[in-house]
Design a protein around this motif. Sequence first.
Motif, PDB file in Angstrom:
ATOM      1  N   LEU A  46      -9.539   2.287  10.625  1.00 48.52           N
ATOM      2  CA  LEU A  46     -10.624   1.766   9.764  1.00 48.52           C
ATOM      3  C   LEU A  46     -11.797   1.421  10.283  1.00 48.52           C
ATOM      4  O   LEU A  46     -12.877   1.629   9.588  1.00 48.52           O
ATOM      5  CB  LEU A  46      -9.649   0.376   8.831  1.00 48.52           C
TER       6      LEU A  46
ATOM      7  N   TYR B 262       1.015   5.504   0.656  1.00 45.82           N
ATOM      8  CA  TYR B 262       0.132   6.458   1.581  1.00 45.82           C
ATOM      9  C   TYR B 262       0.418   8.048   0.879  1.00 45.82           C
ATOM     10  O   TYR B 262       1.632   8.274   1.084  1.00 45.82           O
ATOM     11  CB  TYR B 262       0.477   6.259   2.818  1.00 45.82           C
TER      12      TYR B 262
ATOM     13  N   ASN C  24      -8.871  10.188   5.973  1.00 45.86           N
ATOM     14  CA  ASN C  24      -8.379   8.972   7.028  1.00 45.86           C
ATOM     15  C   ASN C  24      -7.711   7.881   6.385  1.00 45.86           C
ATOM     16  O   ASN C  24      -7.021   7.157   7.128  1.00 45.86           O
ATOM     17  CB  ASN C  24      -9.430   8.668   7.955  1.00 45.86           C
ATOM     18  N   CYS C  25      -8.100   7.724   5.278  1.00 46.24           N
ATOM     19  CA  CYS C  25      -7.166   6.838   4.379  1.00 46.24           C
ATOM     20  C   CYS C  25      -5.957   7.477   3.711  1.00 46.24           C
ATOM     21  O   CYS C  25      -5.255   6.704   2.974  1.00 46.24           O
ATOM     22  CB  CYS C  25      -8.210   6.155   3.401  1.00 46.24           C
ATOM     23  N   ASN C  26      -5.467   8.341   4.001  1.00 47.66           N
ATOM     24  CA  ASN C  26      -4.438   9.255   3.873  1.00 47.66           C
ATOM     25  C   ASN C  26      -4.223   9.683   2.078  1.00 47.66           C
ATOM     26  O   ASN C  26      -3.127   9.444   1.792  1.00 47.66           O
ATOM     27  CB  ASN C  26      -3.122   8.268   3.973  1.00 47.66           C
TER      28      ASN C  26
ATOM     29  N   ALA D  68      -0.872   5.802  10.557  1.00 45.92           N
ATOM     30  CA  ALA D  68      -1.775   5.056  10.085  1.00 45.92           C
ATOM     31  C   ALA D  68      -1.289   3.554   9.808  1.00 45.92           C
ATOM     32  O   ALA D  68      -2.195   2.539   9.873  1.00 45.92           O
ATOM     33  CB  ALA D  68      -2.413   5.482   8.604  1.00 45.92           C
TER      34      ALA D  68
ATOM     35  N   GLU E 289      -8.692  -3.193   2.653  1.00 46.00           N
ATOM     36  CA  GLU E 289      -7.527  -3.166   3.476  1.00 46.00           C
ATOM     37  C   GLU E 289      -8.303  -3.280   5.102  1.00 46.00           C
ATOM     38  O   GLU E 289      -7.515  -4.246   5.675  1.00 46.00           O
ATOM     39  CB  GLU E 289      -6.938  -1.845   3.422  1.00 46.00           C
ATOM     40  N   TYR E 290      -9.447  -2.740   5.225  1.00 44.97           N
ATOM     41  CA  TYR E 290     -10.000  -2.751   6.645  1.00 44.97           C
ATOM     42  C   TYR E 290     -10.460  -4.392   6.613  1.00 44.97           C
ATOM     43  O   TYR E 290     -10.372  -4.835   7.780  1.00 44.97           O
ATOM     44  CB  TYR E 290     -11.263  -1.981   6.635  1.00 44.97           C
TER      45      TYR E 290
ATOM     46  N   THR F   2       0.829  -1.096  -0.014  1.00 46.26           N
ATOM     47  CA  THR F   2      -0.060   0.106  -0.111  1.00 46.26           C
ATOM     48  C   THR F   2       0.632   1.133   0.023  1.00 46.26           C
ATOM     49  O   THR F   2       2.069   1.438   0.848  1.00 46.26           O
ATOM     50  CB  THR F   2      -0.904   0.101   1.256  1.00 46.26           C
TER      51      THR F   2
ATOM     52  N   PRO G 257      -3.742   0.673  11.940  1.00 44.00           N
ATOM     53  CA  PRO G 257      -4.554   0.693  10.950  1.00 44.00           C
ATOM     54  C   PRO G 257      -6.004   0.353  11.231  1.00 44.00           C
ATOM     55  O   PRO G 257      -6.954   0.732  10.949  1.00 44.00           O
ATOM     56  CB  PRO G 257      -3.979   0.176   9.883  1.00 44.00           C
TER      57      PRO G 257
ATOM     58  N   CYS H 106      -9.508   1.212   0.163  1.00 40.86           N
ATOM     59  CA  CYS H 106      -9.228   1.350   1.685  1.00 40.86           C
ATOM     60  C   CYS H 106     -10.107   0.287   2.594  1.00 40.86           C
ATOM     61  O   CYS H 106      -9.745  -0.269   3.563  1.00 40.86           O
ATOM     62  CB  CYS H 106      -9.575   2.739   2.041  1.00 40.86           C
ATOM     63  N   TYR H 107     -11.341  -0.144   2.099  1.00 35.56           N
ATOM     64  CA  TYR H 107     -12.196  -1.027   2.682  1.00 35.56           C
ATOM     65  C   TYR H 107     -11.796  -2.490   2.437  1.00 35.56           C
ATOM     66  O   TYR H 107     -11.867  -3.225   3.463  1.00 35.56           O
ATOM     67  CB  TYR H 107     -13.719  -0.705   1.911  1.00 35.56           C
TER      68      TYR H 107
END
Length: 259
Positions: free
Chosen positions: A172, A148, A225-227, A164, A251-252, A146, A168, A248-249
């Motif tokens: 998230l 950033y 917030n996901c940079n 982050a 990754e969450y 990833t 993380p 981003c989701y």
Amino acid sequence: MNKYILLVFSLITFCGFSQDKKTKEKENEFTATIINAQTDEPMPSVHIVNLNQVKGTITDQEGKFTIPAVANDTLYLTYLGFKSQKIKITNDMLKFKDTKITLTELAFALEEVVVKPYQLTGFLEIDAKNVSLNDSYQYAISGLNTGYEAGNKNPSAVTKVLGAILNPADLLRNLFGKKPAQMRKLRQIKEDDRIRDLLAAKFDRETLTELLQLEKVDIEDILNNCNYSKSFIQTANDLQILDAISGCYEEYKGLNRKK
């Protein structure tokens, strides 16, 4: 002989099943015509999205379209220069098949634009320094897939990235944990080519907010917030924004599986 009878019976059953399936599909489709409210002319290339089923289509040259829909589904109609409109499907609309939908043209008031020309000297090295550049920087750490994007190059940007990466899960979870239904729609949206084409041509976030049932401020908060940098959030098209939220989701979800 028995095998022959069985084969004929199977073919008849298959044909009957296929016919029933086609009939059912037609019953679950909505057909209508979109016209210009000012001129009564049909409007081609209007984008239509079924917000409930996450399906999209566009009108043909006669302003007609067909889209999967059932009663109580909501359609979202958009066309450049016209007011976007939401239509709730009723049983009567599905039954009579002759629905006409009007779109109203918007009147735009152009604001005064002040153009400040660059003072060019004719020397490339000097003139290049006078042109403003995108000052967003993306950071990556070896071993992580990833990147950033943290905005301006300054110490706080690096701190934001490290925060982050080191914590993380909490970040998230706060972003996506409260909106599971909206986030589950991400994959459906990305799989529909019509919707992807529509989002690629839009920058106003209107269709995206309708599809995800989020406010614009929620989308900005997620990306911040996901940079992702302020520059990216302001200039990216809606499809790029969708892909950023989706990444981003994912990754969450990956972090949750490891718990």
